[in-house]
Design a protein around this motif. Structure first.
Motif, PDB file in Angstrom:
ATOM      1  N   MET A  27     -19.397  17.670 -41.682  1.00  0.00           N
ATOM      2  CA  MET A  27     -18.188  18.085 -40.975  1.00  0.00           C
ATOM      3  C   MET A  27     -17.114  18.639 -41.913  1.00  0.00           C
ATOM      4  O   MET A  27     -16.504  19.679 -41.637  1.00  0.00           O
ATOM      5  N   THR A  28     -16.877  17.969 -43.030  1.00  0.00           N
ATOM      6  CA  THR A  28     -15.816  18.412 -43.936  1.00  0.00           C
ATOM      7  C   THR A  28     -16.075  19.824 -44.454  1.00  0.00           C
ATOM      8  O   THR A  28     -15.172  20.676 -44.470  1.00  0.00           O
ATOM      9  N   SER A  29     -17.295  20.088 -44.863  1.00  0.00           N
ATOM     10  CA  SER A  29     -17.635  21.420 -45.381  1.00  0.00           C
ATOM     11  C   SER A  29     -17.551  22.480 -44.291  1.00  0.00           C
ATOM     12  O   SER A  29     -17.047  23.594 -44.518  1.00  0.00           O
ATOM     13  N   ALA A  39     -12.815  18.320 -33.724  1.00  0.00           N
ATOM     14  CA  ALA A  39     -13.054  18.643 -32.311  1.00  0.00           C
ATOM     15  C   ALA A  39     -13.831  19.958 -32.195  1.00  0.00           C
ATOM     16  O   ALA A  39     -14.718  20.094 -31.342  1.00  0.00           O
ATOM     17  N   GLY A  40     -13.524  20.911 -33.077  1.00  0.00           N
ATOM     18  CA  GLY A  40     -14.235  22.188 -33.056  1.00  0.00           C
ATOM     19  C   GLY A  40     -15.713  22.013 -33.356  1.00  0.00           C
ATOM     20  O   GLY A  40     -16.568  22.664 -32.750  1.00  0.00           O
ATOM     21  N   ILE A  41     -16.024  21.110 -34.282  1.00  0.00           N
ATOM     22  CA  ILE A  41     -17.430  20.840 -34.593  1.00  0.00           C
ATOM     23  C   ILE A  41     -18.117  20.187 -33.401  1.00  0.00           C
ATOM     24  O   ILE A  41     -19.276  20.477 -33.098  1.00  0.00           O
ATOM     25  N   ILE A 229     -22.344  11.464 -33.179  1.00  0.00           N
ATOM     26  CA  ILE A 229     -21.248  12.355 -33.570  1.00  0.00           C
ATOM     27  C   ILE A 229     -20.130  11.604 -34.289  1.00  0.00           C
ATOM     28  O   ILE A 229     -19.612  12.061 -35.317  1.00  0.00           O
ATOM     29  N   TRP A 230     -19.755  10.418 -33.787  1.00  0.00           N
ATOM     30  CA  TRP A 230     -18.493   9.820 -34.197  1.00  0.00           C
ATOM     31  C   TRP A 230     -18.589   8.598 -35.104  1.00  0.00           C
ATOM     32  O   TRP A 230     -17.563   8.144 -35.617  1.00  0.00           O
ATOM     33  N   LEU A 231     -19.772   8.053 -35.334  1.00  0.00           N
ATOM     34  CA  LEU A 231     -19.857   6.906 -36.252  1.00  0.00           C
ATOM     35  C   LEU A 231     -19.337   7.230 -37.653  1.00  0.00           C
ATOM     36  O   LEU A 231     -18.550   6.456 -38.226  1.00  0.00           O
ATOM     37  N   THR A 242     -15.540   6.444 -47.738  1.00  0.00           N
ATOM     38  CA  THR A 242     -15.651   7.829 -48.190  1.00  0.00           C
ATOM     39  C   THR A 242     -16.614   8.571 -47.270  1.00  0.00           C
ATOM     40  O   THR A 242     -17.388   7.949 -46.509  1.00  0.00           O
ATOM     41  N   GLU A 243     -16.600   9.899 -47.349  1.00  0.00           N
ATOM     42  CA  GLU A 243     -17.477  10.682 -46.476  1.00  0.00           C
ATOM     43  C   GLU A 243     -18.946  10.352 -46.730  1.00  0.00           C
ATOM     44  O   GLU A 243     -19.723  10.152 -45.793  1.00  0.00           O
TER      45      GLU A 243
END
Length: 411
Positions: A27-29, A39-41, A229-231, A242-243
């Motif tokens: 997601m970050t990248s 939300a866009g992802i 998606i959200w975990l 951390t990511e």
């Protein structure tokens, strides 16, 4: 004779397990690349569901008309293009189109693989279908480890996409070389005994147990989608992980899925009926989600993630098994309805949770997830009660006996 064919189909789903979480795991990248937010992802992920929802019925008919092999190969090619294209997509719009392509390709795999496995393993079709979930869980578990390795070496994040894309392509070439059963001549043992004359005391009612099972198809897919998606985001924003470490929550989740699938493969044969599992699993899901919401401990949430994965794995497949048993005269129709409900959930859930994420409080998303598990439980109780009323005296005794054995085994 068809072991290589089955292996090729299972490899596709091993890679699909990676595809299911690859966007959210990067997601970050991706948000930086496309100038969007989380939300866009989630909306991109919903585009995958749109592709599935729009093409499921059509590709199912093509599978019956053209055979399984063309659909399986086309699905592999489409997913390879998606994986190779996402890290190179210059903008959000192209990524959205690639996501729709991934959904269409996923539908093609489903339309070719599930009936294909039934034809490859006509005497153990249930176990063969459940193993699809096991291979997906293995892929879901491996991807976070791959991402962690790539990040630790300072490599381009896109390698996590390119590697499975290359394997998809190679597997597609392999599938070209193996034979598939003739879909026009294969007949399963179930077909020979499906007269239904003494199965039920009275006819099942679609508006009752049938509709409840369709709702379970929606909630089971919704629970599966929301957790995947959200975990990681929950781990980062609520627990301060951390990511790289937050993505490991998906590994625990996938391990739970894998253990569940293997357990079901044994328990369903000897101890439990699918309708019993449909009741037990939502209870485990609800308790696990409440634990995630109330205890801010990385260790406890990791364990809870395992049990969320454990209790959401296989529910969709078990609901299909139950609805086709009850409405055996219209197996294709009821399977299509349940699959459509699942496809709808894969579109709606990312959209709804994406909007909820804009509140800045990710706990709301998991409260919503807990609510879904309660709906699934209520519907499962309806199905369980109706099933017990419908089976005749002989089957009722067997039903009670198998459930008692199963509950003793679990306890």
């Amino acid at each position: 004779m068809y072991i290589k064919t089955a292996l090729g189909m299972y490899i596709n789903y091993f890679l699909l397990g990676m595809v299911n979480i690859i966007l959210i795991s990067n997601m970050t990248s991706l948000t930086g690349q496309w100038s969007t937010d989380s939300a866009g992802i989630s909306y991109i992920i919903s585009a995958i569901g749109i592709g599935k929802l729009l093409t499921y019925a059509l590709l199912g008919r093509l599978s019956d008309k053209l055979g399984r092999k063309p659909l399986v190969i086309v699905g592999a090619v489409g997913l390879a293009i998606f994986l190779a294209g996402i890290p190179l997509a210059p903008n959000y719009q192209i990524a959205f189109v690639l996501a729709i392509l991934a959904g269409v390709s996923n539908s093609a795999l489903d339309a070719g693989t599930y009936p294909g496995l039934v034809e490859v393993f006509p005497t153990s079709s249930g176990s063969a279908s459940v193993m699809v979930k096991a291979f997906m869980a293995a892929g879901t578990g491996l991807l976070p480890l791959m991402i962690s390795f790539i990040a630790s070496k300072g490599m381009f994040y896109g390698y996590a996409f390119f590697v499975p894309a290359a394997v998809y392509f190679l597997n597609m070439l392999f599938l070209f070389t193996v034979p598939f059963p003739n879909h026009r001549t294969i007949r399963t043992p179930e077909d020979d005994h499906d007269d239904g004359s003494s199965k039920f005391l009275s006819e099942p009612i679609f508006k009752k147990e049938g509709l409840a099972l369709v709702v379970i198809g929606f909630t089971s897919t919704g629970l599966f989608t929301v957790a995947q998606i959200w975990l990681p985001s929950f781990g980062q924003k609520v627990l301060g992980m951390t990511e790289v470490h937050s993505i490991k929550l998906l590994s625990y989740y996938s391990i739970g899925m894998f253990v569940s699938v293997l357990s079901l493969a044994v328990l369903l044969k000897k101890f439990l009926r699918p309708v019993t599992v449909l009741v037990i699993y939502p209870i485990i899901t609800f308790v696990s989600i409440v634990t995630v919401l109330t205890i801010r401990s990385v260790e406890i949430v990791s364990v809870a993630s395992f049990f969320v994965g454990f209790s959401t794995a296989g529910i969709f497949q078990l609901s299909i098994a139950t609805i086709t048993e009850l409405f055996w005269r219209k197996k294709g129709t009821v399977t299509g309805l349940l699959a459509t409900a699942g496809g709808l959930a894969s579109v709606v859930m990312p959209l709804v949770t994406g909007m909820l994420s804009k509140t800045g409080n990710l706990k709301i998303i998991f409260i919503f997830d807990a609510f879904l598990s309660v709906i699934g439980l209520v519907c499962a109780i309806v199905v369980f009660y109706r099933y017990r009323k419908l089976v005749n005296g002989h089957n009722e005794k067997e039903f009670s006996k198998s459930d008692e054995k199963g509950m003793n085994k679990i306890s």
